[in-house]
Design a protein around this motif. Structure first.
Motif, PDB file in Angstrom:
ATOM      1  N   ALA A 194       2.569   1.866  -3.371  1.00 29.04           N
ATOM      2  CA  ALA A 194       1.608   2.348  -4.365  1.00 29.04           C
ATOM      3  C   ALA A 194       1.300   3.821  -4.127  1.00 29.04           C
ATOM      4  O   ALA A 194       1.214   4.621  -5.076  1.00 29.04           O
ATOM      5  CB  ALA A 194       0.333   1.515  -4.302  1.00 29.04           C
ATOM      6  N   ASN A 195       1.144   4.208  -2.870  1.00 23.24           N
ATOM      7  CA  ASN A 195       0.900   5.613  -2.549  1.00 23.24           C
ATOM      8  C   ASN A 195       2.084   6.488  -2.944  1.00 23.24           C
ATOM      9  O   ASN A 195       1.925   7.591  -3.471  1.00 23.24           O
ATOM     10  CB  ASN A 195       0.632   5.770  -1.045  1.00 23.24           C
ATOM     11  CG  ASN A 195      -0.801   5.443  -0.653  1.00 23.24           C
ATOM     12  OD1 ASN A 195      -1.663   5.276  -1.514  1.00 23.24           O
ATOM     13  ND2 ASN A 195      -1.056   5.354   0.634  1.00 23.24           N
ATOM     14  N   LEU A 211      -4.551  11.185   0.312  1.00 22.46           N
ATOM     15  CA  LEU A 211      -3.163  11.638   0.344  1.00 22.46           C
ATOM     16  C   LEU A 211      -2.851  12.541  -0.841  1.00 22.46           C
ATOM     17  O   LEU A 211      -2.243  13.617  -0.686  1.00 22.46           O
ATOM     18  CB  LEU A 211      -2.232  10.425   0.355  1.00 22.46           C
ATOM     19  CG  LEU A 211      -0.745  10.700   0.550  1.00 22.46           C
ATOM     20  CD1 LEU A 211      -0.492  11.320   1.925  1.00 22.46           C
ATOM     21  CD2 LEU A 211       0.053   9.414   0.393  1.00 22.46           C
ATOM     22  N   ILE A 212      -3.273  12.144  -2.013  1.00 28.21           N
ATOM     23  CA  ILE A 212      -3.012  12.932  -3.218  1.00 28.21           C
ATOM     24  C   ILE A 212      -3.728  14.278  -3.143  1.00 28.21           C
ATOM     25  O   ILE A 212      -3.163  15.330  -3.488  1.00 28.21           O
ATOM     26  CB  ILE A 212      -3.439  12.148  -4.473  1.00 28.21           C
ATOM     27  CG1 ILE A 212      -2.565  10.898  -4.649  1.00 28.21           C
ATOM     28  CG2 ILE A 212      -3.351  13.036  -5.714  1.00 28.21           C
ATOM     29  CD1 ILE A 212      -1.095  11.170  -4.761  1.00 28.21           C
ATOM     30  N   GLU A 228      -2.351   5.641   4.079  1.00 29.21           N
ATOM     31  CA  GLU A 228      -3.637   6.322   3.963  1.00 29.21           C
ATOM     32  C   GLU A 228      -4.316   5.972   2.639  1.00 29.21           C
ATOM     33  O   GLU A 228      -3.675   5.485   1.703  1.00 29.21           O
ATOM     34  CB  GLU A 228      -3.445   7.843   4.045  1.00 29.21           C
ATOM     35  CG  GLU A 228      -2.912   8.361   5.373  1.00 29.21           C
ATOM     36  CD  GLU A 228      -1.404   8.491   5.412  1.00 29.21           C
ATOM     37  OE1 GLU A 228      -0.884   9.105   6.355  1.00 29.21           O
ATOM     38  OE2 GLU A 228      -0.739   7.956   4.481  1.00 29.21           O
ATOM     39  N   ASP A 229      -5.593   6.258   2.541  1.00 29.27           N
ATOM     40  CA  ASP A 229      -6.283   6.102   1.263  1.00 29.27           C
ATOM     41  C   ASP A 229      -5.619   7.009   0.241  1.00 29.27           C
ATOM     42  O   ASP A 229      -5.386   8.202   0.487  1.00 29.27           O
ATOM     43  CB  ASP A 229      -7.760   6.459   1.411  1.00 29.27           C
ATOM     44  CG  ASP A 229      -8.501   5.467   2.288  1.00 29.27           C
ATOM     45  OD1 ASP A 229      -8.604   4.291   1.897  1.00 29.27           O
ATOM     46  OD2 ASP A 229      -8.953   5.866   3.378  1.00 29.27           O
ATOM     47  N   THR A 230      -5.313   6.456  -0.907  1.00 23.38           N
ATOM     48  CA  THR A 230      -4.533   7.172  -1.910  1.00 23.38           C
ATOM     49  C   THR A 230      -5.172   8.495  -2.297  1.00 23.38           C
ATOM     50  O   THR A 230      -4.490   9.530  -2.398  1.00 23.38           O
ATOM     51  CB  THR A 230      -4.335   6.294  -3.164  1.00 23.38           C
ATOM     52  OG1 THR A 230      -3.788   5.035  -2.781  1.00 23.38           O
ATOM     53  CG2 THR A 230      -3.416   6.966  -4.160  1.00 23.38           C
ATOM     54  N   GLU A 231      -6.472   8.510  -2.506  1.00 23.29           N
ATOM     55  CA  GLU A 231      -7.151   9.732  -2.923  1.00 23.29           C
ATOM     56  C   GLU A 231      -7.002  10.828  -1.879  1.00 23.29           C
ATOM     57  O   GLU A 231      -6.804  12.008  -2.220  1.00 23.29           O
ATOM     58  CB  GLU A 231      -8.631   9.457  -3.200  1.00 23.29           C
ATOM     59  CG  GLU A 231      -8.877   8.623  -4.444  1.00 23.29           C
ATOM     60  CD  GLU A 231     -10.364   8.463  -4.740  1.00 23.29           C
ATOM     61  OE1 GLU A 231     -11.181   9.063  -4.001  1.00 23.29           O
ATOM     62  OE2 GLU A 231     -10.700   7.752  -5.700  1.00 23.29           O
ATOM     63  N   THR A 238       1.780   9.079   6.914  1.00 28.62           N
ATOM     64  CA  THR A 238       2.742   9.807   6.101  1.00 28.62           C
ATOM     65  C   THR A 238       3.414  10.881   6.952  1.00 28.62           C
ATOM     66  O   THR A 238       2.752  11.688   7.607  1.00 28.62           O
ATOM     67  CB  THR A 238       2.058  10.449   4.885  1.00 28.62           C
ATOM     68  OG1 THR A 238       1.554   9.403   4.041  1.00 28.62           O
ATOM     69  CG2 THR A 238       3.045  11.297   4.088  1.00 28.62           C
ATOM     70  N   ARG A 288       0.827  -1.208   0.000  1.00 29.56           N
ATOM     71  CA  ARG A 288       0.000   0.000   0.000  1.00 29.56           C
ATOM     72  C   ARG A 288       0.864   1.263   0.000  1.00 29.56           C
ATOM     73  O   ARG A 288       0.629   2.211  -0.760  1.00 29.56           O
ATOM     74  CB  ARG A 288      -0.908  -0.017   1.229  1.00 29.56           C
ATOM     75  CG  ARG A 288      -1.821   1.199   1.382  1.00 29.56           C
ATOM     76  CD  ARG A 288      -2.800   1.336   0.204  1.00 29.56           C
ATOM     77  NE  ARG A 288      -3.817   2.313   0.511  1.00 29.56           N
ATOM     78  CZ  ARG A 288      -5.008   2.000   1.029  1.00 29.56           C
ATOM     79  NH1 ARG A 288      -5.318   0.741   1.303  1.00 29.56           N
ATOM     80  NH2 ARG A 288      -5.907   2.942   1.260  1.00 29.56           N
ATOM     81  N   ALA A 348       2.175   7.069  -6.705  1.00 29.58           N
ATOM     82  CA  ALA A 348       1.161   8.037  -7.114  1.00 29.58           C
ATOM     83  C   ALA A 348       1.558   9.452  -6.720  1.00 29.58           C
ATOM     84  O   ALA A 348       1.382  10.415  -7.492  1.00 29.58           O
ATOM     85  CB  ALA A 348      -0.186   7.676  -6.488  1.00 29.58           C
ATOM     86  N   LEU A 349       2.126   9.604  -5.509  1.00 30.64           N
ATOM     87  CA  LEU A 349       2.545  10.926  -5.047  1.00 30.64           C
ATOM     88  C   LEU A 349       3.718  11.446  -5.861  1.00 30.64           C
ATOM     89  O   LEU A 349       3.761  12.640  -6.218  1.00 30.64           O
ATOM     90  CB  LEU A 349       2.913  10.855  -3.563  1.00 30.64           C
ATOM     91  CG  LEU A 349       3.397  12.155  -2.916  1.00 30.64           C
ATOM     92  CD1 LEU A 349       2.344  13.249  -3.059  1.00 30.64           C
ATOM     93  CD2 LEU A 349       3.751  11.921  -1.457  1.00 30.64           C
TER      94      LEU A 349
END
Length: 421
Positions: free
Chosen positions: A287-288, A401-402, A396-399, A361, A284, A291-292
């Protein structure tokens, strides 16, 4: 019994298969400092290494032994020693194995406290040469007649440089030098340093093994790849029996028994429980982080992003070849005149804290914190600028965090220099 092959399966079933009385699923916490024996002869045999057992809790307990066995299984090693912290593991190992007049080669891209430790070793008469270990030629050029070992990290913190791991491992094997690899940033889930001929593996267990920011710990694992009969500093008392055990025996006696950087049984228990979810957390967090990194690289207020998962990273191809994923640590430079503190203070989901491998994070400015003592010139040589921010990306949930980063960057205004007004 069917062979347990999977990484997580081996960890989550490790303790219950150790044969503890009454069948506990987790290794019991043994808080006793002394250990009694029915006869003096049995106690003497343990002290002299002729029989297995526990002489004193500073060196081992059944709980720390169980954690050591778990880490050895994760790293495919032949033995492990655990310590109170990752820095205790590194410092204890180097002091146990090196003597005045010895020389070591280390990557110059290292954790700030490891840098500080190497400077301390130099004060003790141990020569240290720092090189750009992304190219094995630099390591080779630094070799001296008194060189004993090479020390690198897998993914450097904070610049994310990746050492030339396979070439350095082959070179160390050719010249009968000990190769020590700090695997903290990758963890044994993403990478196994044994595959690049590492003789010893370092892990700061406080990070991805524990995962929850609740306990400190460190470990040294012997992979069985190094021939300790080639190491000149093994004391005569430890040159007995199986040569594969000589290195860890000396480290245990000198670093744990004599220096006392001992991990408690309570700490060992917490780390073993945390280790059960390394794979889930790392998948997880990686993957985060990916994306970040993509978001940051596309943002016009960001000068540069340092993350091995980006095609722009100098060692991206090596990371693809060696690692299961690209890790959860990234750093980035803001463009001038944007201010690190202004950005960090505006992100509610990101915690201002110094730590790595947490479920949450975490982020902080590098130049004014961990690397502040180093000074501007040395920071510049390591590629650490005044606007660098390091992020340990959590689960954290990716959305969420982004969105947190994107919205804070959109609100970020240039810092006004008061002297210019």
């Amino acid at each position: 019994m069917t062979e347990i092959k999977g990484f997580t399966s081996r960890i989550v079933h490790h303790d219950r298969l150790q044969g503890f009385a009454d069948g506990p699923v987790h290794a019991p916490i043994y808080n006793s400092v002394p250990f009694a024996y029915a006869t003096t002869a049995e106690l003497v045999a343990v002290f002299q290494g002729r029989a297995s057992g526990h002489a004193y809790a500073r060196q081992s307990t059944p709980t720390t032994d169980s954690l050591q066995s778990l880490i050895s299984a994760a790293e495919h090693g032949i033995g492990t020693l655990v310590f109170a912290t990752g820095m205790a593991a590194i410092s204890g190992t180097l002091l146990a194995l090196m003597q005045r007049g010895d020389h070591l080669i280390a990557s110059r891209f290292l954790f700030g406290n490891t840098h500080s430790l190497l400077a301390t070793l130099a004060n003790f008469g141990i020569e240290v040469t720092l090189v750009d270990a992304t190219d094995c030629a630099n390591v080779s050029a630094a070799r001296q007649a008194n060189t004993r070992l090479v020390f690198v990290e897998t993914i450097a913190n904070p610049g994310t440089q990746i050492a030339s791991l396979d070439e350095i491992g082959q070179w160390c094997t050719q010249h009968k030098l000990l190769f020590i690899v700090d695997n903290t940033i990758t963890s044994p889930y993403l990478f196994n340093p044994k595959n690049v001929q590492a003789g010893l593996i370092v892990n700061s267990l406080s990070k991805y093994f524990g995962g929850h920011g609740t306990v400190l710990g460190g470990a040294i694992t012997d992979t069985g790849q190094y021939d300790w009969t080639d190491y000149p500093n093994i004391f005569p008392a430890y040159r007995q029996g199986d040569a594969h055990k000589w290195g860890l025996t000396q480290i245990k006696k000198k670093a744990l028994r004599d220096m006392g950087g001992t991990l408690s049984s309570d700490g060992a228990y917490q780390l073993a429980v945390g280790a059960e979810t390394i794979a889930l957390r790392m998948d997880r967090a990686c993957a985060n982080a990916t994306a970040l990194a993509i978001l940051l690289e596309r943002n016009d207020k960001v000068e540069a992003v340092y993350y091995p998962g980006l095609a722009s990273h100098p060692q991206h191809a090596k990371a693809q070849r060696w690692f299961r994923s690209f890790g959860a640590i990234l750093s980035f430079d803001l463009k001038a005149p944007y201010d690190c503190a202004a950005l960090l203070d505006d992100m509610a989901l990101v915690i201002n804290a110094t730590h790595l491998g947490d479920n949450r994070t975490l982020a902080l400015p590098m130049a004014s914190t961990i690397f502040f003592e180093m000074g501007a010139d040395k920071r510049a040589a390591l590629g650490i600028g005044d606007r660098m921010i390091r992020c340990s990306v959590g689960i954290e949930d990716t959305e969420d965090l982004i969105s947190c980063f994107a919205e804070a960057l959109a609100r970020l205004s240039p810092k006004v220099d008061a002297n210019s007004q």
